[in-house]
Design an enzyme around this catalytic site. Structure first.
Site, PDB file in Angstrom:
ATOM      1  N   ASP A 153       0.919  -1.217  -0.439  1.00  0.00           N
ATOM      2  CA  ASP A 153       0.062  -0.153  -0.193  1.00  0.00           C
ATOM      3  C   ASP A 153       0.636   1.123  -0.491  1.00  0.00           C
ATOM      4  OD1 ASP A 153      -2.603   1.798   0.304  1.00  0.00           O
ATOM      5  OD2 ASP A 153      -1.288   2.079   2.702  1.00  0.00           O
ATOM      6  N   ASP A 180      -0.259   4.629   0.718  1.00  0.00           N
ATOM      7  CA  ASP A 180      -0.084   6.152   2.186  1.00  0.00           C
ATOM      8  C   ASP A 180      -0.324   5.083   3.503  1.00  0.00           C
ATOM      9  OD1 ASP A 180      -0.801   8.594  -0.129  1.00  0.00           O
ATOM     10  OD2 ASP A 180      -2.260   7.843  -0.759  1.00  0.00           O
TER      11      ASP A 180
END
Length: 203
Positions: free
Chosen positions: A9, A11
């Site tokens: 991922d 953020d």
């Protein structure tokens, strides 16, 4: 040949959480992440970014803004020897999207569309310096993120899902149901240590 892949991922996992981040001047890489990613590369993993970007769907910024930020992030990581092999983003949202971006797509995590696309492009030889015909070694690949949608996307692709305590991770851990993730670590560095031991022990 089967390749070990770390799906990541963005953020809250690689960089500090900034709501609807799209400006390079607001990007702050989480301390210790470049070192962790560099170690994963040394262990022979490919690094693939898979990120939901609902800000595009909502009209807060354009796909070009996202692509520029991702390129800036990758260049910053490359200077640390921790560059990403491929970057994928989902610009859709099933309810809040505007126009063509309002879609119940297969790429928005927790669906595994971005991971599947990476596997397809790996096999087609679209990864730099990797010949066609390679596959993802699911038994030795992992999805790392700070949300349950990340780890569940990993499960939906058939790989281990590791929840990190950065970003929203601590709250997500409290809300998680049994089986939502396979392991939890406060930092990416700790997760990499666990992966390295697991790979060394042949688990």
């Amino acid at each position: 040949m089967a390749r070990k892949v770390i799906f990541l991922d963005r953020d809250g996992t690689i960089n500090e959480e900034v709501r609807y981040l799209h400006r390079s001047e607001e990007l702050r890489i989480i301390p210790g992440v470049p070192e962790a990613l560099r170690r994963l590369r040394e262990l022979g993993f490919l690094l693939v970014l898979v990120t939901n970007q609902a800000g595009i769907a909502r009209g807060y910024y354009a796909e070009a803004d996202c692509e520029r930020l991702n390129a800036y992030l990758n260049e910053t990581l490359r200077r640390e020897g921790a560059g990403l092999d491929r970057v994928y983003y989902c610009p859709h949202h099933p309810e809040k999207g505007i126009g063509v971006y309002r879609r119940d797509c297969d790429c928005r995590k927790p669906k595994p569309g971005m991971l599947r696309r990476a596997a397809e492009e790996l096999q087609l030889g679209r990864f730099e310096n990797i010949p066609a015909g390679e596959t993802v070694d699911r038994a030795h690949s992992y999805m790392l993120g700070d949300k349950r949608i990340d780890t569940i996307a990993g499960h939906n692709f058939g790989i281990q899902g590791i929840l990190l305590g950065s970003g929203y991770g601590r709250t997500e851990r409290e809300l998680a149901a049994p089986g939502d993730y396979d392991a939890y670590f406060e930092s990416m560095g700790e997760a990499v240590g666990w992966i390295e031991k697991r790979e060394r022990d042949g688990s």
